[in-house]
Design a protein around this motif. Structure first.
Motif, PDB file in Angstrom:
ATOM      1  N   ASP A  82     -24.188 -30.142  22.934  1.00  0.00           N
ATOM      2  CA  ASP A  82     -25.407 -29.623  22.306  1.00  0.00           C
ATOM      3  C   ASP A  82     -25.483 -29.997  20.835  1.00  0.00           C
ATOM      4  O   ASP A  82     -26.568 -30.270  20.307  1.00  0.00           O
ATOM      5  N   ILE A  83     -24.346 -30.032  20.158  1.00  0.00           N
ATOM      6  CA  ILE A  83     -24.317 -30.396  18.743  1.00  0.00           C
ATOM      7  C   ILE A  83     -24.756 -31.847  18.563  1.00  0.00           C
ATOM      8  O   ILE A  83     -25.509 -32.182  17.642  1.00  0.00           O
ATOM      9  N   VAL A  84     -24.303 -32.711  19.460  1.00  0.00           N
ATOM     10  CA  VAL A  84     -24.672 -34.131  19.389  1.00  0.00           C
ATOM     11  C   VAL A  84     -26.159 -34.304  19.686  1.00  0.00           C
ATOM     12  O   VAL A  84     -26.854 -35.075  19.002  1.00  0.00           O
ATOM     13  N   ARG A  85     -26.658 -33.590  20.680  1.00  0.00           N
ATOM     14  CA  ARG A  85     -28.096 -33.701  20.999  1.00  0.00           C
ATOM     15  C   ARG A  85     -28.946 -33.262  19.810  1.00  0.00           C
ATOM     16  O   ARG A  85     -29.981 -33.871  19.510  1.00  0.00           O
ATOM     17  N   ARG A  86     -28.540 -32.210  19.129  1.00  0.00           N
ATOM     18  CA  ARG A  86     -29.288 -31.745  17.962  1.00  0.00           C
ATOM     19  C   ARG A  86     -29.283 -32.796  16.861  1.00  0.00           C
ATOM     20  O   ARG A  86     -30.302 -33.037  16.216  1.00  0.00           O
ATOM     21  N   TRP A  87     -28.122 -33.421  16.645  1.00  0.00           N
ATOM     22  CA  TRP A  87     -28.043 -34.445  15.611  1.00  0.00           C
ATOM     23  C   TRP A  87     -28.975 -35.610  15.941  1.00  0.00           C
ATOM     24  O   TRP A  87     -29.674 -36.117  15.049  1.00  0.00           O
ATOM     25  N   LEU A  88     -29.001 -36.026  17.172  1.00  0.00           N
ATOM     26  CA  LEU A  88     -29.867 -37.128  17.576  1.00  0.00           C
ATOM     27  C   LEU A  88     -31.329 -36.805  17.285  1.00  0.00           C
ATOM     28  O   LEU A  88     -32.073 -37.652  16.759  1.00  0.00           O
ATOM     29  N   VAL A  89     -31.746 -35.594  17.600  1.00  0.00           N
ATOM     30  CA  VAL A  89     -33.134 -35.199  17.345  1.00  0.00           C
ATOM     31  C   VAL A  89     -33.410 -35.149  15.849  1.00  0.00           C
ATOM     32  O   VAL A  89     -34.428 -35.661  15.366  1.00  0.00           O
ATOM     33  N   GLU A  90     -32.498 -34.566  15.089  1.00  0.00           N
ATOM     34  CA  GLU A  90     -32.692 -34.426  13.647  1.00  0.00           C
ATOM     35  C   GLU A  90     -32.786 -35.776  12.953  1.00  0.00           C
ATOM     36  O   GLU A  90     -33.524 -35.923  11.968  1.00  0.00           O
ATOM     37  N   ARG A  91     -32.084 -36.762  13.476  1.00  0.00           N
ATOM     38  CA  ARG A  91     -32.074 -38.086  12.836  1.00  0.00           C
ATOM     39  C   ARG A  91     -32.996 -39.084  13.536  1.00  0.00           C
ATOM     40  O   ARG A  91     -32.956 -40.283  13.242  1.00  0.00           O
ATOM     41  N   GLY A  92     -33.838 -38.598  14.422  1.00  0.00           N
ATOM     42  CA  GLY A  92     -34.891 -39.433  14.981  1.00  0.00           C
ATOM     43  C   GLY A  92     -34.466 -40.422  16.045  1.00  0.00           C
ATOM     44  O   GLY A  92     -35.133 -41.444  16.247  1.00  0.00           O
ATOM     45  N   TYR A  93     -33.358 -40.140  16.750  1.00  0.00           N
ATOM     46  CA  TYR A  93     -32.971 -40.975  17.883  1.00  0.00           C
ATOM     47  C   TYR A  93     -33.543 -40.380  19.166  1.00  0.00           C
ATOM     48  O   TYR A  93     -33.581 -39.158  19.331  1.00  0.00           O
ATOM     49  N   ALA A  94     -33.955 -41.235  20.062  1.00  0.00           N
ATOM     50  CA  ALA A  94     -34.566 -40.799  21.319  1.00  0.00           C
ATOM     51  C   ALA A  94     -33.545 -40.905  22.444  1.00  0.00           C
ATOM     52  O   ALA A  94     -33.028 -41.997  22.726  1.00  0.00           O
ATOM     53  N   LEU A  95     -33.252 -39.790  23.071  1.00  0.00           N
ATOM     54  CA  LEU A  95     -32.323 -39.773  24.197  1.00  0.00           C
ATOM     55  C   LEU A  95     -32.948 -40.497  25.384  1.00  0.00           C
ATOM     56  O   LEU A  95     -34.031 -40.150  25.839  1.00  0.00           O
ATOM     57  N   GLN A  96     -32.240 -41.526  25.885  1.00  0.00           N
ATOM     58  CA  GLN A  96     -32.764 -42.361  26.966  1.00  0.00           C
ATOM     59  C   GLN A  96     -32.139 -42.048  28.327  1.00  0.00           C
ATOM     60  O   GLN A  96     -32.820 -42.090  29.354  1.00  0.00           O
ATOM     61  N   HIS A  97     -30.844 -41.778  28.312  1.00  0.00           N
ATOM     62  CA  HIS A  97     -30.131 -41.497  29.563  1.00  0.00           C
ATOM     63  C   HIS A  97     -29.040 -40.469  29.295  1.00  0.00           C
ATOM     64  O   HIS A  97     -28.484 -40.412  28.197  1.00  0.00           O
ATOM     65  N   GLU A  98     -28.734 -39.697  30.309  1.00  0.00           N
ATOM     66  CA  GLU A  98     -27.573 -38.818  30.300  1.00  0.00           C
ATOM     67  C   GLU A  98     -26.854 -38.988  31.638  1.00  0.00           C
ATOM     68  O   GLU A  98     -27.488 -38.992  32.687  1.00  0.00           O
ATOM     69  N   THR A  99     -25.540 -39.142  31.565  1.00  0.00           N
ATOM     70  CA  THR A  99     -24.731 -39.292  32.761  1.00  0.00           C
ATOM     71  C   THR A  99     -23.658 -38.210  32.758  1.00  0.00           C
ATOM     72  O   THR A  99     -23.084 -37.909  31.706  1.00  0.00           O
ATOM     73  N   ILE A 100     -23.392 -37.636  33.908  1.00  0.00           N
ATOM     74  CA  ILE A 100     -22.320 -36.657  34.025  1.00  0.00           C
ATOM     75  C   ILE A 100     -21.440 -37.063  35.196  1.00  0.00           C
ATOM     76  O   ILE A 100     -21.936 -37.497  36.239  1.00  0.00           O
ATOM     77  N   MET A 101     -20.123 -36.989  34.993  1.00  0.00           N
ATOM     78  CA  MET A 101     -19.181 -37.448  36.017  1.00  0.00           C
ATOM     79  C   MET A 101     -17.883 -36.671  35.906  1.00  0.00           C
ATOM     80  O   MET A 101     -17.648 -35.986  34.900  1.00  0.00           O
TER      81      MET A 101
END
Length: 260
Positions: free
Chosen positions: A127-146
């Protein structure tokens, strides 16, 4: 060609073909070696702080005959990278808090200038990484869980997009889930559980949060033994969190077991 673990292969699969990569905290440089050997990346920078893994990376790159294409650098975080040297940055195998600090330092120092995508695998604190991406204007394209060796991992792939703000606003809109929460509460759940993972739930997503519920249940059981107001308050907060997780899991479509 070397064979990667499932975790590292999931990271490699998200790297754009033809990009120059910088692997921060590269350990033995297995990921850069694979990406160059496979022809997916023309060049790579492997940065590693710890002396032992750095020496192993230098040796591994030399044995692979790739010293002309992979530059193994000894340094902390983004200090090994200069602006314009990489199109893709990969970081894996550390907590989300540390990962976000490394990214933020790189951002502030201009090290991420020219970087078009980030492929990130935090061990915890996604969640911390996702927040940073949003705050710095990066667009999440894919998420993988394994799952690998009894642990569940998530890989986040984000890119630079002109319309990143609009993309993120739509991505973190919780209205696609029939939840009885406020919009802000719904967003918090998307940051924690993954907006794309929840849109296409898998057995490992379900398993991860079932395990989290078990852990929170144990904590609540321990706290119930205490009569202090602080313990009562914390227990109540954890039980609210458990209720929210159960509600999210309960509204997801049925997941078919994986054949893997």
């Amino acid at each position: 060609m070397i064979k990667l673990s499932r975790r590292l292969q999931s990271i490699a699969d998200r790297v754009t073909h033809g990009s120059r990569i910088a692997d921060i905290g590269s350990d033995h440089a297995l990921l850069p070696v694979y990406l160059v050997q496979s022809g997916k990346c023309p060049s790579a920078i492997a940065g590693e702080l710890n002396k032992g893994p750095w020496q192993a990376a230098v040796k591994g790159v030399a044995e692979a005959g790739l010293r002309h294409a992979i530059d193994v650098r000894h340094g902390d975080g983004m200090s090994v990278l200069q602006a314009g040297e990489a199109d893709t940055v990969t970081i894996a195998g550390m907590g989300g808090s540390l990962m976000s600090m490394i990214l933020e330092t790189g951002w502030l120092e201009g090290k991420l200038a020219g970087v078009q995508e980030l492929v990130l695998q935090p061990n915890v604190g996604e969640d911390i990484v996702r927040r940073w991406l949003v705050e710095r204007g990066y667009a999440l394209q894919h998420e993988t869980i394994m799952e690998e060796d009894g642990r569940i991992y998530e890989v986040l792939h984000a890119a630079v997009l002109a319309e990143a703000d609009a993309h993120n606003e739509s991505l973190y809109d919780p209205s696609f889930l029939p939840l009885h929460f406020t919009e802000q509460e719904g967003k918090e759940l998307l940051y924690a559980m993954g907006p794309l993972l929840l849109r296409e739930p898998s057995e490992w997503l379900i398993r991860k949060w079932e395990l989290e519920l078990e852990k929170l249940g144990r904590i609540c059981g321990q706290m119930s033994q205490s009569d202090t107001p602080e313990a009562r308050e914390k227990e109540a907060a954890f039980r609210r969190e458990m209720s929210a997780i159960r509600e999210v899991l309960g509204c997801l479509p049925t997941v078919r077991p994986s054949s893997n």
